[in-house]
Design a protein around this motif. Structure first.
Motif, PDB file in Angstrom:
ATOM      1  N   PHE A  65       0.790  -1.130  -0.093  1.00 55.86           N
ATOM      2  CA  PHE A  65       0.019  -0.074   0.205  1.00 55.86           C
ATOM      3  C   PHE A  65       0.853   1.273   0.217  1.00 55.86           C
ATOM      4  N   SER A  66       2.025   1.046   0.362  1.00 56.34           N
ATOM      5  CA  SER A  66       2.908   2.252   0.251  1.00 56.34           C
ATOM      6  C   SER A  66       3.740   2.417  -1.016  1.00 56.34           C
ATOM      7  N   LYS A  67       3.627   1.472  -1.938  1.00 55.31           N
ATOM      8  CA  LYS A  67       4.076   1.613  -3.170  1.00 55.31           C
ATOM      9  C   LYS A  67       3.027   2.520  -4.338  1.00 55.31           C
ATOM     10  N   ARG A  68       3.725   3.292  -5.200  1.00 54.54           N
ATOM     11  CA  ARG A  68       2.901   3.892  -6.242  1.00 54.54           C
ATOM     12  C   ARG A  68       2.638   2.820  -7.287  1.00 54.54           C
ATOM     13  N   ILE A  69       1.229   2.334  -7.142  1.00 60.07           N
ATOM     14  CA  ILE A  69       0.689   1.491  -8.276  1.00 60.07           C
ATOM     15  C   ILE A  69      -0.282   2.085  -9.277  1.00 60.07           C
ATOM     16  N   ASN A  70       0.073   2.384 -10.417  1.00 63.24           N
ATOM     17  CA  ASN A  70      -1.080   2.679 -11.366  1.00 63.24           C
ATOM     18  C   ASN A  70      -1.829   1.858 -11.978  1.00 63.24           C
ATOM     19  N   ASN A  71      -2.862   2.129 -12.571  1.00 70.88           N
ATOM     20  CA  ASN A  71      -3.961   1.436 -13.241  1.00 70.88           C
ATOM     21  C   ASN A  71      -4.145   0.139 -12.143  1.00 70.88           C
ATOM     22  N   ALA A  72      -4.813   0.541 -10.888  1.00 70.83           N
ATOM     23  CA  ALA A  72      -4.824  -0.382  -9.813  1.00 70.83           C
ATOM     24  C   ALA A  72      -6.346  -0.312  -9.286  1.00 70.83           C
ATOM     25  N   LEU A  73      -6.904  -1.408  -8.968  1.00 73.73           N
ATOM     26  CA  LEU A  73      -8.064  -1.510  -8.461  1.00 73.73           C
ATOM     27  C   LEU A  73      -7.930  -2.036  -6.960  1.00 73.73           C
ATOM     28  N   TYR A  74      -8.254  -1.070  -5.970  1.00 75.08           N
ATOM     29  CA  TYR A  74      -8.135  -1.529  -4.548  1.00 75.08           C
ATOM     30  C   TYR A  74      -9.301  -2.079  -4.252  1.00 75.08           C
ATOM     31  N   PHE A  75      -9.288  -3.521  -4.078  1.00 69.33           N
ATOM     32  CA  PHE A  75     -10.627  -4.257  -3.919  1.00 69.33           C
ATOM     33  C   PHE A  75     -11.120  -4.185  -2.439  1.00 69.33           C
ATOM     34  N   GLY A  76     -10.342  -3.905  -1.587  1.00 74.96           N
ATOM     35  CA  GLY A  76     -10.613  -4.343  -0.193  1.00 74.96           C
ATOM     36  C   GLY A  76     -10.931  -3.124   0.595  1.00 74.96           C
ATOM     37  N   ASN A  77     -11.618  -2.264   0.028  1.00 76.87           N
ATOM     38  CA  ASN A  77     -12.012  -0.979   0.497  1.00 76.87           C
ATOM     39  C   ASN A  77     -11.074   0.109   1.058  1.00 76.87           C
ATOM     40  N   LEU A  78      -9.859  -0.036   1.017  1.00 83.25           N
ATOM     41  CA  LEU A  78      -8.888   0.766   1.668  1.00 83.25           C
ATOM     42  C   LEU A  78      -8.276   1.393   0.406  1.00 83.25           C
ATOM     43  N   PRO A  79      -7.631   2.703   0.315  1.00 86.85           N
ATOM     44  CA  PRO A  79      -7.028   3.218  -0.529  1.00 86.85           C
ATOM     45  C   PRO A  79      -5.582   3.208  -0.275  1.00 86.85           C
ATOM     46  N   PRO A  80      -4.690   3.448  -1.229  1.00 86.07           N
ATOM     47  CA  PRO A  80      -3.247   3.274  -0.965  1.00 86.07           C
ATOM     48  C   PRO A  80      -2.734   4.450  -0.128  1.00 86.07           C
ATOM     49  N   LEU A  81      -1.568   4.475   0.107  1.00 88.58           N
ATOM     50  CA  LEU A  81      -0.843   5.510   1.001  1.00 88.58           C
ATOM     51  C   LEU A  81      -0.154   6.552   0.249  1.00 88.58           C
ATOM     52  N   VAL A  82      -0.287   6.298  -1.037  1.00 90.26           N
ATOM     53  CA  VAL A  82       0.528   7.133  -2.157  1.00 90.26           C
ATOM     54  C   VAL A  82      -0.586   7.345  -3.269  1.00 90.26           C
ATOM     55  N   LYS A  83      -0.423   8.950  -3.846  1.00 89.52           N
ATOM     56  CA  LYS A  83      -1.178   8.646  -5.024  1.00 89.52           C
ATOM     57  C   LYS A  83      -0.926   7.971  -6.382  1.00 89.52           C
ATOM     58  N   SER A  84      -2.076   7.242  -6.598  1.00 83.84           N
ATOM     59  CA  SER A  84      -1.906   6.429  -8.046  1.00 83.84           C
ATOM     60  C   SER A  84      -2.727   6.823  -9.050  1.00 83.84           C
ATOM     61  N   LYS A  85      -2.448   6.931 -10.394  1.00 82.64           N
ATOM     62  CA  LYS A  85      -2.712   7.416 -11.586  1.00 82.64           C
ATOM     63  C   LYS A  85      -3.765   6.061 -11.764  1.00 82.64           C
ATOM     64  N   ASN A  86      -4.924   6.479 -12.525  1.00 83.54           N
ATOM     65  CA  ASN A  86      -6.300   5.718 -12.866  1.00 83.54           C
ATOM     66  C   ASN A  86      -6.520   4.686 -11.826  1.00 83.54           C
ATOM     67  N   SER A  87      -6.802   4.832 -10.677  1.00 80.88           N
ATOM     68  CA  SER A  87      -6.858   3.968  -9.534  1.00 80.88           C
ATOM     69  C   SER A  87      -8.331   4.135  -8.882  1.00 80.88           C
ATOM     70  N   MET A  88      -8.589   2.973  -8.459  1.00 82.33           N
ATOM     71  CA  MET A  88     -10.101   2.950  -7.897  1.00 82.33           C
ATOM     72  C   MET A  88     -10.221   2.201  -6.540  1.00 82.33           C
ATOM     73  N   VAL A  89     -10.949   2.480  -5.730  1.00 85.08           N
ATOM     74  CA  VAL A  89     -11.364   1.760  -4.574  1.00 85.08           C
ATOM     75  C   VAL A  89     -12.635   1.040  -4.763  1.00 85.08           C
ATOM     76  N   TYR A  90     -13.014  -0.196  -4.558  1.00 89.97           N
ATOM     77  CA  TYR A  90     -14.222  -0.935  -4.587  1.00 89.97           C
ATOM     78  C   TYR A  90     -14.541  -0.919  -3.217  1.00 89.97           C
ATOM     79  N   PHE A  91     -15.680  -0.215  -2.812  1.00 91.95           N
ATOM     80  CA  PHE A  91     -16.225  -0.267  -1.578  1.00 91.95           C
ATOM     81  C   PHE A  91     -17.233  -1.284  -1.151  1.00 91.95           C
ATOM     82  N   HIS A  92     -17.130  -2.006  -0.158  1.00 87.74           N
ATOM     83  CA  HIS A  92     -18.362  -3.087  -0.049  1.00 87.74           C
ATOM     84  C   HIS A  92     -18.257  -3.580   1.342  1.00 87.74           C
TER      85      HIS A  92
END
Length: 337
Positions: A65-92
């Protein structure tokens, strides 16, 4: 595409994760994805267009979560610690929307865990471009709680094969497919069954309570000893066995007090089950139920079960659209840039 899901281990979140990976593998075979999951999910292995990375420590998950990972779907509700391009959190996760006054009534473990995660979301949600959720009710609650407005409805779900219909006899009057988390409300459902048993009403109910809930199992066994109720706990089931259970049941009873979606409601209606459920907004977002009850009132639950057993009710209907292709397209477009 990077699929970040190291905190998904069971329940509805795992079912959605498995479906998403399977769908991409089959329907978007030219799309390469890297999937980060917990080490316990050994059923997930790398294939032609899917690379699976199993994570066996919390430290590795934090570093992820500390890495910059672009084009990423964060599937477990929590965003990353750093800004990511084309990124999404799936909230459930409904616990991440609860006010502290309600969260504290669950358990100390739940309160500490989700209180801290709520603070985390408030501080880092701006690191992603969009939040996806499953219905308007959750969207509005998320916006109100976190003051984050770029939220889009992208529900998706895997349905059972309707070819199962007609291959099994209906041996259960009711079923409830759910792990026994506190908000799933199994205790009140069993209390409702006890009321019916005391009235000499005969019925069958299938549950899917996982290991570690001896108190609930003892409670349902006590109800069975009264001689009228027949409550069977099938334990945790695979997706195929869940579908088989639906084909063997007449009605889904759904007393949950908190849901971000209510996947079981849609699965059941697709398999021609009637639905009697909590009189709460998440239910109406997903389906038109046959009957509703007050989930905080065991007597009301029992009355609706009795009403269902006594006569005809209106058929339940699905109200929500599967948008899995729209979800995947968000990441495919970035790949093609």
């Amino acid at each position: 595409m990077n699929l970040i899901a190291p905190n998904i281990k069971n329940g509805g979140g795992l079912e959605l994760l498995l479906y998403l990976i399977e769908y991409i593998k089959k329907m978007h075979s030219d799309m390469k994805i890297v999937v980060y999951v917990d080490h316990s999910l050994q059923m997930l292995q790398s294939s032609d267009n899917i690379q699976v990375i199993h994570m066996d420590s919390n430290l590795k998950k934090i570093k992820l979560f500390s890495k910059r990972i672009n084009n990423a779907l964060y599937f477990g509700n929590l965003p990353p610690l750093v800004k990511s391009k084309n990124s999404m959190v799936y909230f459930h996760n409904p616990y991440l929307l609860m006010p502290n006054s309600k969260l504290v009534r669950t358990s100390l473990k739940f309160f500490v865990k989700y209180f801290l995660q709520q603070i985390y979301i408030k501080n880092f949600i701006s690191n992603i471009d969009i939040v996806a959720c499953q219905n308007d009710y959750i969207k509005n609650k998320f916006v109100d709680k976190y003051s984050y407005h770029n939220v889009e409805l992208l529900p998706f779900f895997r349905l059972c094969d309707r070819k199962l219909l007609g291959t099994s006899s209906k041996i259960y009057d009711f079923c409830y497919v759910s792990l026994a988390h506190p908000h799933k409300n199994h205790s009140r459902l069993i209390e409702a069954c006890e009321i019916l048993a005391n009235e000499s009403r005969s019925f069958t109910l299938a549950l899917t309570i996982e290991d570690g809930h001896e108190e609930l199992i003892e409670k349902l066994n006590d109800v069975n000893k009264k001689g009228n109720a027949n409550i069977i706990n099938l334990g945790k089931l695979s997706k195929d066995d869940v579908c088989k259970l639906y084909s063997q049941s007449r009605c889904l009873i759904f007393p949950s007090t908190e849901e971000t979606f209510g996947l079981g409601l849609i699965e059941a209606v697709n398999m021609d089950l009637d639905v009697i459920a909590s009189d709460l907004e998440y239910v109406y977002q997903a389906v038109e139920p046959s009957l509703v009850f007050d989930p905080t009132n065991s007597l009301d639950i029992s009355l609706k079960m009795k009403e269902y057993l006594d006569g005809d009710v209106s058929k339940s209907k699905i109200k929500i659209e599967n948008k899995i292709d729209k979800l995947i397209n968000f990441f495919e477009k970035y790949n093609n840039v």
